[in-house]
Design an enzyme around this catalytic site. Structure first.
Site, short mmCIF file in Angstrom:
data_model
loop_
_atom_site.label_atom_id
_atom_site.label_comp_id
_atom_site.label_asym_id
_atom_site.label_seq_id
_atom_site.Cartn_x
_atom_site.Cartn_y
_atom_site.Cartn_z
N CYS A 126 0.80 -0.93 -0.03
CA CYS A 126 0.22 -0.14 0.11
C CYS A 126 1.00 1.34 0.05
CB CYS A 126 -0.99 0.11 1.19
SG CYS A 126 -0.20 -0.30 2.69
N HIS A 141 -2.11 7.12 3.09
CA HIS A 141 -0.77 7.15 3.51
C HIS A 141 -0.25 8.38 2.87
CE1 HIS A 141 -1.27 3.35 5.29
NE2 HIS A 141 -0.33 2.70 4.33
#
Length: 354
Positions: free
Chosen positions: A148, A241
């Site tokens: 990710c 993120h």
């Protein structure tokens, strides 16, 4: 496009839930099979899952019975949302049984004959799947999407690597707690805190970035010849993120040229797919953006959002990149891979030698 029946391995986890959310009303895929741990097998999905997403659990999915995690009753297209240790055991069984396994797990990402793919970046690596023993023996295969934290970074780097080349990359991440799954990081460990360690994350980010930006030659991927250093941190953010990136280019580039590379990035693979964002990379000129709360859902959660482009006194340029870690960084990435495989005819049963 014909409608394909698909199954989900690890259906009750956070990534499994994202698969269900993204596949609801999908024009090409229909969920017909769900599997999870032994303790959930035989239960109705609605009774077994702790649904944590901001859209309702679809009623028809809630009524589905969870099957054992074995390939005997499974459809031939499997989305896998498993922990790496479990994936290492189960995914080969499904591939050996003739299933197309589209995996979000890290277990086989760096295996030489397994494509690690972001369609807009390296869809041309998919022919690797034809070299897999499973493919030759049963017609099944395994395709993976990246970590990710790597996906947003690589999307932002790809246009720059194409135009100017990359010599060195430094990245420091601020990663959301949802990346740890559910229940994830205990609240007393993360609230008001930063945890400067995520097991194996830095190694994954470094290795996968160079494989993704490498080239397929002689039936193997030659990683990009560049230096990369990653620092990975867990922060008290729910989703999204954020990464601070510095790069050294092989050819000089102005700010205007870098912005043009991002804006004009229109990859051949990955376009016109149902889950693909219209603009894979979105630049925000505001000084204080991107921010997870404000920008993680750009492109329906599938875009990499960049900002704060400025000169770097150590390398050449530095910027910030944000991506939604459970959509673009997990379930959405695997779904986009499956859509590309569908357009290539790779989800149809393969002919296997007698």
């Amino acid at each position: 496009m014909q409608r394909h029946q698909i199954g989900i391995l690890g259906a009750t986890g956070m990534v499994g839930q994202r698969f269900i959310q993204l596949l609801e009303q999908h024009p090409w895929f229909e969920v017909v099979w769900l599997a999870a741990s032994d303790k959930s097998s035989g239960k109705r999905y609605g009774d077994a899952v702790k649904w944590k997403l901001d859209t309702p659990l679809p009623a028809h999915i809630a009524q589905m019975q969870i099957s054992p995690a074995t390939p005997e009753s499974a459809p031939k297209i499997i989305f896998a949302a498993l922990d790496s240790d479990i994936a290492r055991e189960l995914e080969p069984k499904f591939a050996a049984a003739g299933c197309a396994v589209i995996s979000n797990s890290s277990a086989f990402r760096m295996q030489q004959d397994v494509p690690l793919v972001i369609p807009e970046v390296n869809g041309d690596h998919l022919p690797l799947l034809e070299k897999q023993t499973w493919r030759k023996q049963s017609g099944g295969y395994l395709v993976t999407n990246p970590n990710c934290s790597a996906i947003g970074l690589v999307l932002a780097l790809k246009p720059l690597e194409e135009r100017f080349g990359l010599d060195a990359i430094f990245v420091s991440t601020m990663q959301a707690v949802s990346g740890a799954g559910y229940p994830g990081v205990p609240s007393l460990d993360i609230l008001g805190n930063v945890v400067p360690y995520i097991k194996s994350e830095e190694e994954k980010m470094q290795e996968e970035t160079l494989k993704l930006l490498g080239c397929l030659k002689d039936d193997r991927v030659q990683p990009l010849e560049a230096k990369i250093s990653a620092h990975c941190n867990r922060v008290p953010v729910e989703d999204g993120h954020t990464e601070s990136v510095s790069i050294k280019l092989r050819k000089p580039a102005t700010r205007e040229q870098i912005l043009a590379a991002w804006q004009e990035f229109r990859p051949l693979a990955g376009q016109n797919l149902p889950t693909a964002p219209a603009q894979p990379i979105e630049f925000i000129p505001a000084d204080d953006r991107p921010q997870p709360r404000l920008d993680r859902m750009r492109g329906h959660g599938m875009a990499a959002v960049v900002g704060r482009l400025r000169p770097c006194t150590l390398f050449d340029w530095k910027f910030t990149v944000l991506s939604h870690n459970t959509i673009r960084g997990a379930a959405g990435a695997a779904l986009l891979n499956a859509e590309l495989l569908a357009t290539l005819g790779k989800l149809e049963p393969a002919a296997v030698p007698a």
